[in-house]
Enzyme design. Structure first.
Site, PDB file in Angstrom:
ATOM      1  N   LYS A   1       5.963  -3.964  -4.989  1.00  0.00           N
ATOM      2  CA  LYS A   1       7.398  -3.693  -5.097  1.00  0.00           C
ATOM      3  C   LYS A   1       8.098  -3.941  -3.781  1.00  0.00           C
ATOM      4  O   LYS A   1       9.194  -4.476  -3.741  1.00  0.00           O
ATOM      5  CB  LYS A   1       7.621  -2.250  -5.552  1.00  0.00           C
TER       6      LYS A   1
ATOM      7  N   GLU B   1      16.708 -17.173 -10.778  1.00  0.00           N
ATOM      8  CA  GLU B   1      16.325 -15.783 -11.046  1.00  0.00           C
ATOM      9  C   GLU B   1      15.639 -15.668 -12.420  1.00  0.00           C
ATOM     10  O   GLU B   1      14.657 -14.935 -12.568  1.00  0.00           O
ATOM     11  CB  GLU B   1      17.572 -14.887 -10.976  1.00  0.00           C
TER      12      GLU B   1
ATOM     13  N   CYS C   1       0.836  -1.196   0.000  1.00  0.00           N
ATOM     14  CA  CYS C   1       0.000   0.000   0.000  1.00  0.00           C
ATOM     15  C   CYS C   1       0.875   1.251   0.000  1.00  0.00           C
ATOM     16  O   CYS C   1       2.005   1.230   0.458  1.00  0.00           O
ATOM     17  CB  CYS C   1      -0.870   0.016   1.246  1.00  0.00           C
TER      18      CYS C   1
ATOM     19  N   TRP D   1      -3.465  -2.356  -1.353  1.00  0.00           N
ATOM     20  CA  TRP D   1      -3.220  -3.703  -1.863  1.00  0.00           C
ATOM     21  C   TRP D   1      -3.943  -4.616  -0.893  1.00  0.00           C
ATOM     22  O   TRP D   1      -3.560  -4.736   0.271  1.00  0.00           O
ATOM     23  CB  TRP D   1      -1.717  -3.947  -1.854  1.00  0.00           C
TER      24      TRP D   1
ATOM     25  N   LYS E   1      11.904 -14.164 -12.942  1.00  0.00           N
ATOM     26  CA  LYS E   1      11.592 -13.019 -13.806  1.00  0.00           C
ATOM     27  C   LYS E   1      10.476 -13.382 -14.776  1.00  0.00           C
ATOM     28  O   LYS E   1       9.539 -12.624 -14.957  1.00  0.00           O
ATOM     29  CB  LYS E   1      12.821 -12.582 -14.623  1.00  0.00           C
TER      30      LYS E   1
ATOM     31  N   HIS F   1      16.030 -35.963 -10.997  1.00  0.00           N
ATOM     32  CA  HIS F   1      15.455 -36.405  -9.719  1.00  0.00           C
ATOM     33  C   HIS F   1      13.969 -36.066  -9.606  1.00  0.00           C
ATOM     34  O   HIS F   1      13.455 -35.959  -8.504  1.00  0.00           O
ATOM     35  CB  HIS F   1      16.253 -35.795  -8.560  1.00  0.00           C
TER      36      HIS F   1
ATOM     37  N   ASN G   1      -0.989   1.781   6.456  1.00  0.00           N
ATOM     38  CA  ASN G   1      -0.232   0.647   5.906  1.00  0.00           C
ATOM     39  C   ASN G   1       0.149  -0.253   7.064  1.00  0.00           C
ATOM     40  O   ASN G   1       0.503   0.252   8.134  1.00  0.00           O
ATOM     41  CB  ASN G   1       1.067   1.125   5.241  1.00  0.00           C
ATOM     42  N   GLY G   2       0.131  -1.548   6.858  1.00  0.00           N
ATOM     43  CA  GLY G   2       0.502  -2.468   7.938  1.00  0.00           C
ATOM     44  C   GLY G   2      -0.670  -3.366   8.267  1.00  0.00           C
ATOM     45  O   GLY G   2      -1.652  -3.438   7.516  1.00  0.00           O
TER      46      GLY G   2
ATOM     47  N   GLU H   1       7.027 -13.817 -12.947  1.00  0.00           N
ATOM     48  CA  GLU H   1       6.365 -12.657 -12.350  1.00  0.00           C
ATOM     49  C   GLU H   1       5.829 -11.672 -13.372  1.00  0.00           C
ATOM     50  O   GLU H   1       4.808 -11.054 -13.115  1.00  0.00           O
ATOM     51  CB  GLU H   1       7.185 -11.995 -11.239  1.00  0.00           C
TER      52      GLU H   1
ATOM     53  N   ARG I   1       4.340   0.270  -6.666  1.00  0.00           N
ATOM     54  CA  ARG I   1       4.394  -0.625  -5.508  1.00  0.00           C
ATOM     55  C   ARG I   1       3.336  -1.725  -5.607  1.00  0.00           C
ATOM     56  O   ARG I   1       3.410  -2.715  -4.879  1.00  0.00           O
ATOM     57  CB  ARG I   1       4.172   0.175  -4.228  1.00  0.00           C
TER      58      ARG I   1
HETATM   59  O1  M6R Z   1      13.276  -5.044  -1.596  1.00  0.00           O
HETATM   60  P1  M6R Z   1      13.782  -6.452  -1.493  1.00  0.00           P
HETATM   61  O2  M6R Z   1      15.000  -6.674  -2.280  1.00  0.00           O
HETATM   62  O3  M6R Z   1      13.965  -6.888  -0.067  1.00  0.00           O
HETATM   63  O4  M6R Z   1      12.632  -7.324  -2.096  1.00  0.00           O
HETATM   64  C1  M6R Z   1      12.681  -8.720  -2.054  1.00  0.00           C
HETATM   65  C2  M6R Z   1      11.666  -9.338  -2.989  1.00  0.00           C
HETATM   66  O5  M6R Z   1      10.375  -8.981  -2.597  1.00  0.00           O
HETATM   67  C3  M6R Z   1      11.877  -8.904  -4.442  1.00  0.00           C
HETATM   68  O6  M6R Z   1      13.169  -9.199  -4.876  1.00  0.00           O
HETATM   69  C4  M6R Z   1      10.861  -9.598  -5.360  1.00  0.00           C
HETATM   70  O7  M6R Z   1      11.109 -10.961  -5.406  1.00  0.00           O
HETATM   71  C5  M6R Z   1      10.894  -8.966  -6.752  1.00  0.00           C
HETATM   72  N1  M6R Z   1       9.561  -8.831  -7.262  1.00  0.00           N
HETATM   73  C6  M6R Z   1      11.676  -9.768  -7.709  1.00  0.00           C
HETATM   74  O8  M6R Z   1      11.667  -9.261  -9.001  1.00  0.00           O
END
Ligand code: M6R
Length: 614
Positions: free
Chosen positions: A609, A487, A2, A80, A491, A510, A106-107, A494, A27
């Site tokens: 984010k 990674e 949020c 959110w 990518k 396996h 937020n929270g 997501e 975000r």
């Molecule tokens: O801000 P941070 O690096 O701590 O965030 C960690 C993850 O939330 C962040 O890397 C997330 O996996 C991204 N969406 C990856 O692209």
């Protein structure tokens, strides 16, 4: 997650808050709202909508009863959904029963159900399913004649985390904010005060920012701010100068922030390494670590913490620390660490990785490690973020703001900083001057290596378009390429919603091999580094099961086409540089698949984010 924007100024609060909320769009959110003090009616006007800020803007135009100049104070929020679906009623701000107090939050309020029952028994009626609404009613219940005192009294009932901003028609021009576990920053400007959950909403106004700490309560007007503890004791908070400028948070002609950030990596790495490499000493200079050579020499174990992409860069960091410094290194997912009873020795150095510096699990893990007496360093991108401040020592990435939800330049800059850190530790352990010099030279060349991958753009785009219709994919690699495979899969899933899994190439046999077939492509990470031949065999196994194979291989590898259907080439480079190059290729691959599929690349569904709740 949020986003919050609060504004007290001289006019057009709606416009200023709207602009701030747009800066926070990245975000992730699913509804938005605003409460404004109407100077004509001396009441609070509230407008909310589900969906994007554009739809809130339309509603504001239609529904605000007064002209925009009648509004000089207000609060806005992008929500959110956690407690209750994204609906106008659940969107913030929430307003107290008597209409006098509006709050954005937020929270998570953990004891909201108990509070809700109690407030309902006291005659308060609830309009939403959220945990946040209790705060507005509690403030009303605690109010005598002072807004700040009412807010602090209300907060004493609350268990959980909050970043809140409150306004009241009983106190025109006054904004009250408080924080526990959810970030809030205050922009210091002439004739206005901006409060936001993220400095992106502030940098267009000022570079002077105060970050609230947990249990701070702020009372602000257009020209004045005062920070106190929840027990009304005045506190002085340092001002931080933010070196981000507005251009950095614009798209600058790129179709998406993600593409801009992928292309910005050579410069970002140059910024992250500037002034930090010591050629003559074969070492690096990272003053923020605040560790003497003696202290570093005595470290016998490194523990790296992170989530998501930061976890994967940490996994590559493990190789750096073990290869350069001979220090046994472990990597743990932050949530896993915080809920175990982790073993921390007095010679353990903990490194917390977080782009945002606000990830709830990483922050909690940092606190646990600090409680256990560990030396805790952070590697963050966002200056003044909570993890950076609480660890008190570490290294900023200086990658500039990363706006796309999918992390790109933060990842490659984390690798550069981890390599420099491992190098520095290495030089206090057994790493020779000559090897140190070679590593420095290679890190220096990172921007050049990345540019060479970016030049493959058209070839990568063609491959992405060819495979975009597949619903599933595997990414496989060994050694340095194993985390790079994780990674790559992250990518792709997501931003394109293609189901992708990263595996160690040796793990294929396996279990996952059962899923291979003509409808499941395998992306094999096979640059010419140790493990090359064995990964080629895994590509053959995949081909034998009819999986289309895309290889990410070293430029000039003449035999690679015998093992794959398509190949993406990365430059010949030292082994420890190869994951950076491979991941840049994977970023482009994911980007172009998502573009072909017409996905919302910068704000993928359900993603935020910065994940400031567990
Ligand atoms: O801000 P941070 O690096 O701590 O965030 C960690 C993850 O939330 C962040 O890397 C997330 O996996 C991204 N969406 C990856 O692209």
């Amino acid at each position: 997650m949020c986003g919050i924007v609060g504004y007290a100024g001289t006019g057009n609060a709606a416009g200023e808050i709207l602009a701030g909320l747009r800066r926070l769009e990245y975000r992730g959110y699913d509804s938005a709202g605003m409460a404004l003090w109407n100077a004509e009616t001396r009441r609070l006007d509230v407008v909310k909508s589900v969906g994007k800020i554009d739809s809130l803007e339309k509603r504001l135009k239609k529904e605000l009863p007064a002209t925009r100049s009648a509004y000089a104070m207000g609060i806005g929020h992008t929500r959110w959904a956690t407690h209750g679906a994204p609906t106008p009623a659940n969107a913030h701000p929430h307003v107290s029963d008597n209409g006098a107090f509006a709050v954005v939050h937020n929270g998570i309020i953990e004891n909201y159900q108990t509070l809700k029952k109690r407030l309902a028994a006291d005659g308060f009626s609830f309009k939403s399913e959220t945990d946040s609404e209790v705060i507005a009613h509690l403030i009303q219940q605690c109010y005598e004649d002072d807004l700040t005192r009412a807010v602090s009294a209300a907060l004493k009932n609350i268990k959980g985390t909050y970043g809140i901003v409150v306004i009241s028609n009983l106190h025109p021009g006054v904004i009250v904010a408080a924080r526990k576990g959810s970030p809030l920053a205050v922009g210091i400007c002439r004739d206005k005060t901006i409060i936001a959950s993220d400095i992106s909403a502030i940098v267009q106004h000022t570079d002077r920012v105060i970050f609230l700490e947990d249990n701070d309560i702020l009372t602000a007007s257009a020209n004045d701010i005062e920070v106190m503890s929840l027990n009304n004791i005045p506190i002085s908070r340092e001002m931080t100068h933010i070196d981000w400028d507005i251009e950095q948070i614009e798209k600058n002609g790129y179709k998406h922030f993600m593409l801009k950030e992928i292309y910005g990596q050579p410069e970002a790495i140059a910024d992250a390494t500037r002034g930090r490499l010591l050629e003559d000493e074969g070492s690096s200079k990272l003053d923020g670590m605040q560790m003497s050579a003696g202290e570093m020499a005595s470290v016998d174990r490194v523990l790296i913490l992170g989530c998501g992409t930061s976890l994967y860069s940490g996994m590559i960091g493990k190789y750096f620390f073990e290869d350069f410094a001979d220090i046994p290194t472990e990597v743990q997912q932050s949530a896993e660490f915080r809920y175990r009873n982790p073993i921390i020795g007095d010679k353990t150095c903990v490194i917390a990785l977080s782009q945002s510096g606000e990830t709830a699990d990483t922050l909690a893990a940092v606190r646990e490690a600090m409680r256990k007496g560990a030396t805790v360093l952070s590697i963050c991108n966002v200056v003044g973020s909570t993890i950076a401040r609480e660890t008190g020592r570490g290294v900023y990435l200086h990658a500039g703001p990363e706006v796309g939800v999918a992390s790109t330049k933060a990842f490659t800059c984390q690798l550069a900083v981890l390599a420099m850190m491992a190098l520095r530790f290495g030089r206090t352990h057994r790493l020779s001057l000559q090897r140190g010099e070679e590593i420095v030279q290679s890190i220096r060349r990172l921007p050049e290596y990345i540019r060479a991958v970016l030049e493959q753009k058209n070839a990568i785009r063609k491959i992405a378009e060819k495979y975009a219709q597949f619903k599933n994919a595997f990414f496989i690699g060994r050694g340095y390429m194993y985390p790079a495979a994780l990674e790559g899969a992250l990518k792709l899933k997501e931003i394109s919603y293609v189901h992708a899994e990263g595996y160690h190439a040796a793990e294929l046999k396996h279990g996952p091999i059962a899923l291979l077939g003509s409808d499941v492509p395998v992306v094999g990470l096979v640059p010419k580094i140790p493990g090359y031949d064995k990964t080629l065999s895994n590509l053959q196994e995949s081909k034998a099961r009819k999986s289309p194979v895309i290889a990410i291989a070293t430029e000039g590898d003449r035999h690679i086409m015998e093992h794959c259907d398509d190949a993406i080439f990365i430059p010949e480079c030292p082994e420890f540089i190869s994951p950076t190059c491979a991941v840049v290729a994977e970023q482009l691959l994911a980007y172009y698949v998502a573009e072909k599929l017409g996905c919302e690349i910068d704000q993928p569904r359900n993603l935020a984010k910065s994940v400031t709740v567990e």
